[in-house]
Design an enzyme around this catalytic site. Structure first.
Site, PDB file in Angstrom:
ATOM      1  N   HIS A   1      29.498 -10.248   2.506  1.00  0.00           N
ATOM      2  CA  HIS A   1      29.144  -9.702   1.196  1.00  0.00           C
ATOM      3  C   HIS A   1      30.108  -8.584   0.805  1.00  0.00           C
ATOM      4  CE1 HIS A   1      26.228  -7.185  -1.381  1.00  0.00           C
ATOM      5  NE2 HIS A   1      26.700  -8.169  -2.128  1.00  0.00           N
TER       6      HIS A   1
ATOM      7  N   GLU B   1      33.303 -10.068  -0.401  1.00  0.00           N
ATOM      8  CA  GLU B   1      33.150 -10.540  -1.785  1.00  0.00           C
ATOM      9  C   GLU B   1      33.402  -9.402  -2.772  1.00  0.00           C
ATOM     10  OE1 GLU B   1      29.741 -10.288  -4.730  1.00  0.00           O
ATOM     11  OE2 GLU B   1      29.036 -11.486  -3.036  1.00  0.00           O
ATOM     12  N   HIS B   2      32.811  -8.244  -2.514  1.00  0.00           N
ATOM     13  CA  HIS B   2      33.009  -7.093  -3.397  1.00  0.00           C
ATOM     14  C   HIS B   2      34.472  -6.662  -3.443  1.00  0.00           C
ATOM     15  CE1 HIS B   2      28.988  -5.240  -4.535  1.00  0.00           C
ATOM     16  NE2 HIS B   2      28.634  -6.332  -3.869  1.00  0.00           N
TER      17      HIS B   2
ATOM     18  N   GLU C   1      23.434  -1.513  -4.022  1.00  0.00           N
ATOM     19  CA  GLU C   1      22.820  -2.827  -4.219  1.00  0.00           C
ATOM     20  C   GLU C   1      21.679  -3.032  -3.216  1.00  0.00           C
ATOM     21  OE1 GLU C   1      24.125  -7.554  -4.045  1.00  0.00           O
ATOM     22  OE2 GLU C   1      25.655  -6.021  -4.412  1.00  0.00           O
TER      23      GLU C   1
END
Length: 402
Positions: free
Chosen positions: A50, A53-54, A131
């Site tokens: 994740h 991805e950022h 998040e």
């Protein structure tokens, strides 16, 4: 009627491409999926997929300015997003049709030469942590993570999907792990053209769209990456052995809700996508008409709503879920909910599969697919990019529903 023209091809680097020519579209779009997700996080760095991805949004060798990509899209009526699932990471954007090619050029660089600068790594960590904090206030996310925590600790399905400052900074620093080096290694190992699927939607002809794909995405390297799938994940370890089942878990919700969820662990269902047995089960258990489970529960004043369907289908295991919104009486008598549910399942087992009903469901699905409203360009691109990780290009459009 679907008037769009679809065409698939393989680039020389073994990347699968599907282009969608739509001369009427008011927004062009593209998506690229990679067959890697949070289930392949290193055990010592939960959330790394994740985090990767950022990081791809924050500058590349060709376009080093951190916000160049999003600025370009914003100036051209566009947007972008991405998500990291268990076994797939999917990046996508929409932009005005005239700016598609320049957007593709910037987008492709994510997969060719991302910078992963040290300054951006530290700043983006805060975004990931924020998040996670937001997710903590969502009951649906909490229950999703709870399901993963209920899995066998020795199986990759038992993992923390998003990561936070503790798993991506504090604990690695304590253990002498360089997270930026791990990001670079993760990207070079798994971001390989042979496990990528690209979808482009635009006004141009299929030939012109394929030419764009070839021009901008052929430089993506093919490392001949090999990733496990379905039963291969976990090297034969069961994600839900018998000692992890037959459990009652009480959850304190964030919101003022009363609910009960019964979850059944089944073999992975992806191989049965043509016959869709769990769709059949979901229809029967979720039926709301006369003689249904919901009617019986409502008659006793136990529930107000009921739904049934897939909660998880990854790593060779399928979790089928029956969720009920409860009255105060239902909350006070969970045993009655279970008694009625299992009595209904017993009736289904006694009656056996109903081929006539299954045929009716098949006809309804076919009609729904043939006369479906066309999705917008971004949804089309992102949906197909994900579907191509599971289905051949010839059936990717219909396999999930038909």
């Amino acid at each position: 009627t679907d008037y769009r023209c679809y065409r698939s091809a393989k680039l020389p680097n073994d990347m699968q491409v599907l282009v969608v020519s739509d001369e009427r579209c008011d927004q062009a779009a593209a998506a690229l999926s990679v067959k890697v997700g949070s289930i392949l996080d290193p055990r010592e760095i939960p959330g790394l997929a994740h985090f990767c991805e950022h990081m791809l949004f924050l500058g590349t060798e060709k376009y080093p300015k951190e916000d160049d990509y999003n600025e370009h899209l914003a100036k051209n009526g566009g947007m972008s997003n991405a998500y990291t699932a268990e076994t797939v990471t999917n990046y996508f954007f929409g932009v005005k049709p005239e700016a598609l090619e320049s957007a593709l050029d910037r987008f492709a660089q994510f997969f060719i030469s991302p910078l992963f600068t040290e300054s951006a790594t530290e700043r983006e960590l805060q975004a990931v942590d924020s998040e996670h904090s937001k997710n903590l206030q969502q009951d649906s996310w909490r229950q999703s993570q709870l399901l993963r925590c209920a899995a066998n600790p020795e199986h990759p399905l038992n993992h923390f999907m998003t990561g936070n400052s503790a798993t991506l900074r504090d604990i690695p620093a304590r253990d002498g792990i360089d997270v930026r080096a791990a990001l670079l290694d993760f990207h070079s190992r798994y971001y390989s053209a042979n496990i990528m699927n690209l979808v482009i939607v635009g006004r141009e002809s299929p030939d012109a769209l394929l030419d764009m794909a070839q021009r901008y995405f052929s430089p993506v390297l093919n490392h001949s990456a090999s990733v496990p799938s379905e039963d291969e994940i976990g090297n034969g370890t069961s994600p839900f052995p018998s000692n992890r089942l037959a459990r009652l878990v009480h959850v304190v919700p964030v919101n003022d809700v009363r609910s009960a969820t019964f979850q059944f662990v089944l073999p992975g269902q992806k191989r049965w996508w043509r016959s869709k047995p769990t769709h059949y089960l979901a229809h029967l258990i979720g039926h709301e008409g006369q003689g249904s489970l919901l009617t019986a529960l409502k008659r006793r004043g136990l529930v107000t709503e009921l739904s049934a369907g897939t909660a998880l289908d990854e790593a060779g295991v399928h979790v089928f879920s029956v969720s009920m919104m409860l009255t105060e009486a239902g909350e006070a008598d969970l045993a009655a909910l279970g008694d009625l549910l299992f009595a209904y399942i017993g009736l289904m087992r006694q009656a056996g599969p109903d081929k006539t009903l299954w045929n009716e469901l098949q006809v309804v699905s076919d009609m729904g697919f043939k006369f479906r409203p066309l999705s917008d360009s971004v949804s089309t691109a992102s949906g197909l990019a994900h579907a191509l990780q599971e289905f051949d290009a010839e059936v990717a459009l219909s396999a999930g529903t038909r």
